[in-house]
Design a protein around this motif. Structure first.
Motif, mmCIF file in Angstrom:
data_model
loop_
_atom_site.group_PDB
_atom_site.id
_atom_site.type_symbol
_atom_site.label_atom_id
_atom_site.label_comp_id
_atom_site.label_asym_id
_atom_site.label_seq_id
_atom_site.Cartn_x
_atom_site.Cartn_y
_atom_site.Cartn_z
ATOM 1 N N GLU A 71 48.124 38.630 54.463
ATOM 2 C CA GLU A 71 47.845 37.199 55.206
ATOM 3 C C GLU A 71 49.135 36.258 54.587
ATOM 4 N N ARG A 117 36.557 42.607 59.956
ATOM 5 C CA ARG A 117 35.239 43.263 60.422
ATOM 6 C C ARG A 117 35.113 43.252 61.796
ATOM 7 N N THR A 139 29.095 40.932 47.221
ATOM 8 C CA THR A 139 29.992 41.037 48.304
ATOM 9 C C THR A 139 30.116 42.541 49.141
ATOM 10 N N GLN A 166 45.853 44.534 49.744
ATOM 11 C CA GLN A 166 44.656 44.044 50.148
ATOM 12 C C GLN A 166 44.901 43.001 51.090
ATOM 13 N N GLY A 167 43.767 42.393 51.663
ATOM 14 C CA GLY A 167 44.031 41.567 52.832
ATOM 15 C C GLY A 167 44.774 40.204 52.702
ATOM 16 N N ARG A 168 44.550 39.731 51.669
ATOM 17 C CA ARG A 168 45.383 38.387 51.383
ATOM 18 C C ARG A 168 46.778 38.561 51.393
ATOM 19 N N SER A 206 41.579 42.954 56.007
ATOM 20 C CA SER A 206 41.358 43.442 54.258
ATOM 21 C C SER A 206 40.577 44.807 54.402
ATOM 22 N N ARG A 209 24.469 34.111 50.471
ATOM 23 C CA ARG A 209 24.919 35.079 51.177
ATOM 24 C C ARG A 209 24.392 36.576 50.396
ATOM 25 N N GLU A 221 39.445 35.345 63.927
ATOM 26 C CA GLU A 221 38.791 36.123 63.303
ATOM 27 C C GLU A 221 37.662 37.069 63.809
ATOM 28 N N LYS A 244 36.663 46.174 53.599
ATOM 29 C CA LYS A 244 35.373 46.316 54.495
ATOM 30 C C LYS A 244 35.350 47.450 55.484
ATOM 31 N N ASN A 291 33.144 35.753 59.040
ATOM 32 C CA ASN A 291 32.377 35.849 57.796
ATOM 33 C C ASN A 291 31.729 34.429 57.394
ATOM 34 N N ASP A 325 42.391 38.174 62.461
ATOM 35 C CA ASP A 325 41.743 38.753 61.470
ATOM 36 C C ASP A 325 40.706 39.884 61.610
HETATM 37 C C1 P71 Z 1 34.339 38.467 50.954
HETATM 38 C C2 P71 Z 1 35.558 38.538 50.719
HETATM 39 C C3 P71 Z 1 36.206 38.685 49.224
HETATM 40 C C4 P71 Z 1 36.408 37.338 48.689
HETATM 41 C C5 P71 Z 1 37.510 36.619 48.887
HETATM 42 C C6 P71 Z 1 37.823 35.410 48.260
HETATM 43 C C7 P71 Z 1 36.748 34.862 47.736
HETATM 44 C C8 P71 Z 1 35.379 35.426 47.811
HETATM 45 C C9 P71 Z 1 35.201 36.798 48.261
HETATM 46 C C10 P71 Z 1 37.584 38.597 51.823
HETATM 47 C C11 P71 Z 1 38.297 38.428 53.246
HETATM 48 C C12 P71 Z 1 37.488 38.428 54.429
HETATM 49 C C13 P71 Z 1 38.055 38.012 55.678
HETATM 50 C C14 P71 Z 1 37.680 37.680 56.698
HETATM 51 C C15 P71 Z 1 40.360 38.032 54.395
HETATM 52 C C16 P71 Z 1 39.762 38.407 53.289
HETATM 53 C C17 P71 Z 1 40.611 38.539 51.846
HETATM 54 N N1 P71 Z 1 36.428 38.791 51.779
HETATM 55 N N2 P71 Z 1 39.549 38.004 55.602
HETATM 56 O O1 P71 Z 1 33.521 38.227 51.796
HETATM 57 O O2 P71 Z 1 36.243 38.427 54.478
HETATM 58 O O3 P71 Z 1 40.811 39.945 51.792
HETATM 59 O O4 P71 Z 1 39.782 40.045 49.519
HETATM 60 O O5 P71 Z 1 41.099 41.810 50.630
HETATM 61 O O6 P71 Z 1 42.254 40.052 49.988
HETATM 62 O O7 P71 Z 1 33.308 38.757 49.760
HETATM 63 P P1 P71 Z 1 41.065 40.679 50.299
#
Ligand code: P71
Length: 894
Positions: free
Chosen positions: A535, A649, A481, A530-532, A686, A836, A613, A689, A617, A646
């Motif tokens: 959300e 990125r 990640t 964090q991001g969630r 989030s 990925r 978004e 990133k 992603n 969102d």
């Molecule tokens: C990534 C992640 C982390 C992740 C989260 C859940 C399952 C697997 C991996 C997190 C994102 C993201 C977007 C576009 C919101 C979040 C959540 N990505 N929007 O890609 O990519 O943010 O992890 O800070 O709570 O590995 P958070």
């Protein structure tokens, strides 16, 4: 060969130092102000500071050592640590610490030498320290030896000893940074010294490089480790001294060490007069800790092989281009007189000035005036990437091609030492060299796992063929990640350390809010952990149960919170996004037809908001175009439907607009981002990133005070205070600084282009990847990679496992396993069955990524022998995190 050269660094980047890129106009101004003597420039005025002394990268253990211990005085524990490390690595038991190498030389000469004496030596550099004391250095180097140019001419040494009765014999490992000795020669010098009752005093500041030469070139030594050789070298001398800012990669420090208690007594009786107590010698406790850890690390076989290979490659690039250079243990030493034959008097200064003018690179002329015409272009130990070094070499080469235009310098003010000189000159119209590389150098590094294939085969079975279940300690290059895996900058750490904690309003929050307002142009700024979390709050504030939320594809956490709030997600992304082979440039776009159909079906009042978004992603890091942003905003605005981004990125999306939309080619990413955000009413982010931090998130609204009020009410209950969101002030401060750094054009370009390069290496072999390459990752198309495996045998999951076994690289499945089962209990079998390869920010170099590509290419070549997987344990929710599998043989059917 006993020790094959490593193909990538045995470490990754832990923290970075940003570098400045002064314009050519600024460089000319700086040169004039410094009187064409680069000594007067500060590091912030240069792009790459090509000096090895005290400028190396530390390991994270060394950095941690800075905070350990006494800040020394009597009986310092830090000194005990240092003494033990020196004894472990070099062998000598009696250590006298000094503030740096000059302190060690001072004590040595006071103990044994007097004005009027002369010293035979294989090094000339020390003349600078001896001549002012009236001690003459007599050159005893063997001029006929082709490889070990630092060897003593034993006949001459014997004659010098007979003739001048020196107080001791002085030797230097890798003398003057250019001349290594052989172990056999050093041993002969020891014998000769013993025969004459003289001490052999050895400067081991560059002992590691010398050991590497011995391992490479001395008969019978190829099987010896660097650690063994270093000890053999050090134990050959009666007394060793060292510069802590060389091989141990401290920024200062020094010592003398011996096995002879009587000699040691001389030193420690004098050290209290000139340096400090005998238990710190003028070093801070932290310096001793950094030095001690550096000692234990400096003989690490793979690291030494890596560093020396970098040095060799750098020299070879220059030599192959015809640039006149001599060997340096830490870089290339350019023969300035041959480079600029027309600059008769100060060719090294003229060359250094021209190189700075054209490229911003600083090479430094140091020491006493009048000795040589060499310009050392040294490599700060472990601090630069191969890409950067190649470009520094190219900058020198580009100058070489226009060398006849380089003006000579006219002396304006003379002096004995190079730092005193001032020159007059004119600027020639030299063509500038433009760097296109990482805009940072490595500050600290973190060692990475070194595993064998057998270990990895065992590890993947123990992890149930699920890369989420591998231990990081088993992973060499971790591309799971890009979330929270960034290397923070020294500026971020400075802000982190300085932040004052409070449950009320911190300066850090105010900085953070100001940074967000500046980057996005939005008024209301709510931090979350964090991001969630952002959300969840957004969904609760904006969604009424039963409303729909159209979005461009979905992210798992985003969709979950929309559904928990009673919303119904509707996918309105363009069709191209679901086709990994389509090369449509803006696959993140919303299909206005699909959006309009959904709005017509449900009525505008039943649409909670459009969830938009950026750099999508799940679609493969695919960007949204500026036109699409404008159109969607205009469409929604006319119907009273809010648009919420969102923006996790968003900066990467902004860069892809700059790159692919001709209208924005000359617009800074920062300004593109501001315009993008204009076409929305708020955003969740989030921070792990774009924001270049390890933890943190954001909820922000453009101007809707009522939303902000409702969101704050939830923030207090779910997260923390409205001005911290549950984050310590320190993390807010680091985030504020990260937001300033994220819009740096050079940074974001270096980041995204890394993914483009990795994809290109794979595509050159015919390996199917999602087109076009996205911003934060390269996605392998597992359906086309392993077409013989049915999607219900999870080809992407298996491929991720095979890549780990092959190369130690960890990737993430984004396909059938991640998508889960539908209400009917069947697998969803999504169109995208992907692996990925996600790139952490500022962490891996091109050499790491080349190794990743090579590993995947090896898997590709044996793809026909790879079978599928079957679940042996399948959790109900988010099964990709904890699920376990066992492999099926190739060719079996479910
Ligand atoms: C990534 C992640 C982390 C992740 C989260 C859940 C399952 C697997 C991996 C997190 C994102 C993201 C977007 C576009 C919101 C979040 C959540 N990505 N929007 O890609 O990519 O943010 O992890 O800070 O709570 O590995 P958070």
């Amino acid at each position: 060969m006993a020790f094959p050269p490593p193909v990538h660094e045995p470490h990754k980047v832990k923290t970075i130092r940003p570098i400045a890129f002064p314009s050519i106009e600024q460089r000319k101004r700086n040169l004039a102000a410094a009187h064409f003597n680069l000594f007067g420039l500060t590091p912030r005025q240069v792009v790459f500071d090509m000096v090895s002394y005290g400028a190396g990268a530390m390991t994270q253990e060394q950095l941690a050592g800075e905070l350990v211990g006494d800040e020394a005085y009597a009986g310092a524990r830090n000194f005990e640590t240092l003494n033990a490390a020196i004894t472990r690595v070099l062998g000598q038991t009696c250590v006298c610490p000094t503030h740096n190498t000059l302190g060690a030389v001072k004590l040595l000469l006071r103990a044994f030498a007097r004005s009027g004496q002369s010293l035979p030596s294989n090094a000339r550099g020390r003349v600078d320290l001896h001549a002012p004391r009236g001690i003459e250095i007599r050159d005893a180097r063997d001029r006929t030896e082709p490889v070990f140019t630092g060897n003593f001419d034993l006949g001459r040494l014997a004659a010098l000893i007979e003739e001048s009765r020196p107080p001791f014999v002085g030797a230097q490992a890798f003398a003057d940074g250019q001349h290594p000795f052989s172990l056999a020669n050093l041993r002969a010098v020891r014998e000769l010294s013993d025969r004459h009752g003289l001490r052999l005093v050895l400067d081991v500041s560059r002992v590691v490089e010398n050991a590497w030469y011995i391992q490479r070139h001395e008969a019978g030594m190829a099987g010896r480790t660097i650690a063994e050789l270093v000890r053999l070298i050090a134990k050959t001398a009666h007394i060793v001294l060292m510069d802590g800012a060389q091989d141990p990669r401290a920024n200062t420090g020094g010592f003398l060490a011996t096995d002879n208690p009587a000699d040691h007594e001389h030193f420690i009786n004098d050290v209290v007069v000139f340096e400090g107590l005998h238990t710190y010698g003028g070093m801070a406790g932290r310096t001793m800790e950094v030095l001690a850890r550096g000692f234990d690390e400096m003989c690490d076989e793979t690291t030494v092989q890596w560093a020396m290979q970098q040095t060799e490659r750098f020299s070879a690039r220059l030599r192959d281009a015809g640039v006149p250079i001599e060997r340096g243990c830490d870089g290339a030493y350019v023969k300035a007189d041959a480079f600029l034959p027309h600059a008769v008097h100060y060719p090294a200064h003229a060359l250094a000035s021209a190189l700075y003018q054209t490229s911003g690179v600083r090479a430094l002329v140091q020491g006493l005036v009048g000795r040589d015409q060499l310009l050392p272009v040294q490599i700060p130990r472990l601090a630069m990437t191969s890409t950067q070094l190649d470009q520094v070499a190219d900058a020198v080469i580009a100058l070489y091609h226009q060398r006849q235009h380089v003006p000579a310098l006219e002396l304006e003010r003379g002096g004995e030492w190079h730092d005193q000189l001032r020159f007059r000159s004119v600027f020639a119209d030299l063509e500038a060299f433009a760097f296109d590389c990482e805009p940072w150098v490595i500050h600290t590094l973190e060692p990475i796992a070194r595993t064998t294939r057998e270990q990895r085969e065992r590890a993947i079975v123990e992890a149930g063929w699920n890369t989420f279940l591998l231990r990081s300690a088993e992973v060499t290059i971790d591309l799971l990640t890009d979330s929270g895996t960034t290397a923070m900058s020294t500026d971020q750490w400075a802000a982190y350390d300085a932040a004052l904690p409070t449950p009320a309003t911190s300066e850090a929050y105010l900085e953070f809010a100001a940074a967000v307002r500046d980057a996005y142009g939005y008024e209301f700024v709510l931090p979350t952990h964090q991001g969630r979390a952002a959300e969840q709050i957004l969904s609760e504030v904006l969604i009424r149960p039963g409303q729909i939320v159209p979005g461009n594809m979905y992210f798992t956490t985003t969709k979950v919170h929309q559904e928990l709030a009673g919303g119904v997600f509707v996918d309105v992304i363009v069709d191209e996004a679901h086709d990994p082979a389509s090369d449509f440039r803006f696959k993140g776009n919303i299909d206005l037809g699909k959006l309009d159909a959904a709005v017509r079906e449900h009525g505008a009042s039943q649409v909670a908001y459009v969830s938009f978004e950026l750099s999508v992603n799940m679609a493969g890091g695919q960007p949204v175009s500026m036109d699409n942003l404008r159109e969607v905003y205009a469409y929604c605005g006319a119907r009273g439907i809010p648009v919420l981004f969102d923006a996790t990125r968003a900066v990467e999306n902004a860069y892809l607009i700059q790159k692919h939309d001709a209208r924005f080619r000359a617009t800074r990413v920062k300004d593109i981002l501001r315009e993008m955000m204009l076409y929305g009413d708020g955003a969740t982010v989030s921070g792990k990133k774009d924001f270049l931090i390890n933890i943190g998130g954001l909820l922000t609204f453009k101007d809707n005070a009522e939303w902000a009020r409702q969101a704050e009410a939830r923030l207090r209950i779910y997260e923390g205070g409205v001005h911290d969101g549950g984050l310590p002030a320190a993390d807010l401060a680091a985030m504020a600084q990260g937001i300033r750094e994220m819009v740096d054009d050079r940074y974001i370009r270096a980041r995204v282009e890394q993914a483009v390069r990795l994809a290109a290496w794979l595509e050159a072999e015919g390996i199917p990847v999602v087109e076009p390459t996205g911003s934060h990752a390269v996605f392998l198309d597992a359906r086309r990679f392993l077409p013989h495996i049915d999607q219900d045998e999870y080809p992407a999951q298996r491929l991720a496992g095979e890549i780990y076994v092959e190369s130690g690289v960890r990737a993430m499945e984004r396909g059938n396993v991640s998508k889960g089962r539908g209400p009917d209990g069947h697998n969803c079998r999504p169109a995208l069955e992907l692996v990925r390869l996600t790139l952490p920010r500022r962490v891996y170099t091109d050499d790491h990524l080349r190794a990743v590509a090579d590993g995947i290419i090896r898997v590709w070549r044996r793809r026909h022998d790879i079978g599928g997987l079957r679940f042996v344990y399948e959790p109900k929710e988010l099964r990709f995190f904890q699920g376990r599998f066992e492999p099926l043989a190739a060719g079996s059917t479910p």
